[in-house]
Structures are given as C-alpha cells and as structure tokens.
Write a protein that holds these residues in place. Sequence first.
Motif, PDB file in Angstrom:
ATOM      1  N   SER A   1       3.591  50.615   7.026  1.00 12.64           N
ATOM      2  CA  SER A   1       2.718  49.443   6.981  1.00 12.64           C
ATOM      3  C   SER A   1       1.563  49.614   7.951  1.00 12.64           C
ATOM      4  O   SER A   1       1.752  50.033   9.100  1.00 12.64           O
ATOM      5  CB  SER A   1       3.495  48.170   7.336  1.00 12.64           C
ATOM      6  OG  SER A   1       4.448  47.878   6.325  1.00 12.64           O
TER       7      SER A   1
ATOM      8  N   ASP B   1      -1.895  44.568   6.606  1.00 15.91           N
ATOM      9  CA  ASP B   1      -1.333  43.935   5.412  1.00 15.91           C
ATOM     10  C   ASP B   1      -1.089  44.926   4.284  1.00 15.91           C
ATOM     11  O   ASP B   1      -0.724  44.527   3.181  1.00 15.91           O
ATOM     12  CB  ASP B   1      -2.282  42.839   4.905  1.00 15.91           C
ATOM     13  CG  ASP B   1      -2.381  41.669   5.881  1.00 15.91           C
ATOM     14  OD1 ASP B   1      -1.363  41.374   6.537  1.00 15.91           O
ATOM     15  OD2 ASP B   1      -3.457  41.071   5.983  1.00 15.91           O
ATOM     16  N   VAL B   2      -1.300  46.212   4.544  1.00 15.02           N
ATOM     17  CA  VAL B   2      -1.101  47.232   3.518  1.00 15.02           C
ATOM     18  C   VAL B   2       0.237  47.928   3.733  1.00 15.02           C
ATOM     19  O   VAL B   2       0.548  48.378   4.846  1.00 15.02           O
ATOM     20  CB  VAL B   2      -2.235  48.278   3.538  1.00 15.02           C
ATOM     21  CG1 VAL B   2      -1.922  49.437   2.599  1.00 15.02           C
ATOM     22  CG2 VAL B   2      -3.558  47.634   3.131  1.00 15.02           C
TER      23      VAL B   2
ATOM     24  N   LEU C   1      -1.035  45.442  -1.124  1.00 13.97           N
ATOM     25  CA  LEU C   1      -1.877  44.713  -0.179  1.00 13.97           C
ATOM     26  C   LEU C   1      -1.485  43.249  -0.249  1.00 13.97           C
ATOM     27  O   LEU C   1      -1.679  42.590  -1.277  1.00 13.97           O
ATOM     28  CB  LEU C   1      -3.358  44.894  -0.538  1.00 13.97           C
ATOM     29  CG  LEU C   1      -4.360  44.062   0.258  1.00 13.97           C
ATOM     30  CD1 LEU C   1      -4.305  44.410   1.739  1.00 13.97           C
ATOM     31  CD2 LEU C   1      -5.779  44.270  -0.283  1.00 13.97           C
ATOM     32  N   ARG C   2      -0.874  42.764   0.833  1.00 11.73           N
ATOM     33  CA  ARG C   2      -0.360  41.383   0.879  1.00 11.73           C
ATOM     34  C   ARG C   2       0.547  41.100  -0.318  1.00 11.73           C
ATOM     35  O   ARG C   2       0.479  40.042  -0.943  1.00 11.73           O
ATOM     36  CB  ARG C   2      -1.513  40.381   0.951  1.00 11.73           C
ATOM     37  CG  ARG C   2      -2.439  40.607   2.139  1.00 11.73           C
ATOM     38  CD  ARG C   2      -3.537  39.556   2.214  1.00 11.73           C
ATOM     39  NE  ARG C   2      -4.494  39.910   3.263  1.00 11.73           N
ATOM     40  CZ  ARG C   2      -5.617  40.576   3.034  1.00 11.73           C
ATOM     41  NH1 ARG C   2      -5.935  40.932   1.805  1.00 11.73           N
ATOM     42  NH2 ARG C   2      -6.439  40.875   4.027  1.00 11.73           N
TER      43      ARG C   2
ATOM     44  N   LEU D   1      -9.181  48.256  -1.954  1.00 16.40           N
ATOM     45  CA  LEU D   1      -8.513  47.496  -0.897  1.00 16.40           C
ATOM     46  C   LEU D   1      -9.297  46.246  -0.497  1.00 16.40           C
ATOM     47  O   LEU D   1      -8.802  45.410   0.250  1.00 16.40           O
ATOM     48  CB  LEU D   1      -8.298  48.384   0.333  1.00 16.40           C
ATOM     49  CG  LEU D   1      -7.311  49.540   0.142  1.00 16.40           C
ATOM     50  CD1 LEU D   1      -7.297  50.440   1.370  1.00 16.40           C
ATOM     51  CD2 LEU D   1      -5.902  49.016  -0.144  1.00 16.40           C
TER      52      LEU D   1
ATOM     53  N   TRP E   1     -10.835  49.006   6.063  1.00 12.06           N
ATOM     54  CA  TRP E   1      -9.571  49.733   5.965  1.00 12.06           C
ATOM     55  C   TRP E   1      -9.743  51.213   6.287  1.00 12.06           C
ATOM     56  O   TRP E   1      -8.814  51.851   6.762  1.00 12.06           O
ATOM     57  CB  TRP E   1      -8.963  49.566   4.573  1.00 12.06           C
ATOM     58  CG  TRP E   1      -8.402  48.200   4.341  1.00 12.06           C
ATOM     59  CD1 TRP E   1      -8.866  47.240   3.492  1.00 12.06           C
ATOM     60  CD2 TRP E   1      -7.258  47.631   4.986  1.00 12.06           C
ATOM     61  NE1 TRP E   1      -8.099  46.112   3.563  1.00 12.06           N
ATOM     62  CE2 TRP E   1      -7.095  46.322   4.469  1.00 12.06           C
ATOM     63  CE3 TRP E   1      -6.353  48.095   5.940  1.00 12.06           C
ATOM     64  CZ2 TRP E   1      -6.075  45.482   4.880  1.00 12.06           C
ATOM     65  CZ3 TRP E   1      -5.320  47.258   6.349  1.00 12.06           C
ATOM     66  CH2 TRP E   1      -5.195  45.969   5.827  1.00 12.06           C
TER      67      TRP E   1
ATOM     68  N   GLY F   1      -8.671  46.591   8.061  1.00  8.92           N
ATOM     69  CA  GLY F   1      -9.248  45.687   7.071  1.00  8.92           C
ATOM     70  C   GLY F   1     -10.114  44.622   7.698  1.00  8.92           C
ATOM     71  O   GLY F   1     -10.560  44.739   8.840  1.00  8.92           O
TER      72      GLY F   1
END
Length: 229
Positions: free
Chosen positions: A131, A134-135, A146-147, A209, A214, A228
């Motif tokens: 991780s 959020d990726v 992604l999330r 993304l 990112w 991000g």
Amino acid sequence: MQLLVVESDTTAAEPLAPRLERHGHEAVTVATGAEALRAYADAELVLLDLDLPDIDGLEVCRRIRGNSDTPIIAFARKGADLDRVLGLQAGSDDCLDTPYEFRELMARIDAVMRRARRPPAPAPAPAEALSVGDVCINPGSREVRLRGRAVDLTRKEFDLLYYLATHSDSVVTRQRLMADIWGDTSANALGPRASRTIDTHVSSLRGKLGHSGWILTVRGVGFRIGRGG
C-alpha cells in the motif's frame, strides 16, 4: 522465428515477407485486423500497421496485449506523434514511423526479442500486497486498487508502478527503469526514444490514478513514488 505481418497495403506487405525470410524468419501476412486477431496466437512477434480497414489498429493492439505477452512492433505514419504515443499506451513494445529502413526494422526486432526472451527478474520483497497512500498494489494478482476501486493497467504500467513503490525510499533513474523494466541496457537506454517511452507510461499512469502526485519527477535524475493529491 515466426512473424505475423499485419498490413492493409499489400503492395507494402508482400515485399516484406521475403526479406524477413531471407534473414531466417517465417513470415505470415494478413491484411485486416480480424485476420490478425485469428492469427497472432501462432506468432512470436507481431508487426502491426495501425491503419487497418476494418478494426482500428489500436484496438487490435489492445486485444492482443490483453490476451497475450506476444511482442508487438506497431507502425505509424511519419509525423503522427499521437499515434505513436497511443500505440505504446495500447501495449505495443515499440513503434516505428513509416516509411522505414529495413535495417532499422531488423535492429528493432532484435532489440524487442532480446527484452522478451530475458527471464523476468524476481519480484522484490515484499511479495504480499503493498500500500502507498490510498493505492493498494497486489503483485500476485497484478491488481491495483485506488480507494477500493480497481485501476486497469497495462503490463508495463503495473511493472513501473510496482517498481517505484518498492523503491519508495529512493529516486529511480531513467537508465535504471529502462534496464529493470524494459530490459534495455544498451546505449539507447539513455536516448530520446527511451525517454519518450518512460514519459508515455508515466503520463498514462498519472492519468489512470487521477493525479500527477502519484509519480513525482525529480528533474535531471528520474522518478519516485508520491502520495497523490
């Protein structure tokens, strides 16, 4: 080596096959995208004209790449910079302007096949999902989320993202990316075409993304993973 030549202009395609055969290859020529999608499974390398009469050449490229790791060299009209970029984003391993010199084509075939035949480097630890903000990157299933939302990446895009994520404590040079991701350790690994290849994949990753943050550019050095926006 078995080659598939996909070229709608038969006056251009027919002379190419004998020349390839004189260099020790077997060449099969087809004139449409539909024929290419039926024939590519038997080929070790596909030479794909992006200008086809039935199916868009980019779509043919995407379908082949979605089902196979068969190397692809695409052909775009001279000066069609966007077509070259889209061809790389669609999954081609190289893209050549037409008209081209036959000797250059042979050199590019050799370069692409050297990279394709090189055994893949073992995935760096950790092998479990990784991780970054959020990726979430899963090297086992080669999935990126992604999330929680799945992000559809090409083979090289995934390799590039995972490589940067596993080297998050350092800036990765362009030369190192060309060597470890594209398998190119030649002098051309520092050339303008190699730089365009990396920039194209970085740009595509940022777009998928949703934020340029990112992947961060360190001017004059290379790239590093970001967090991000």
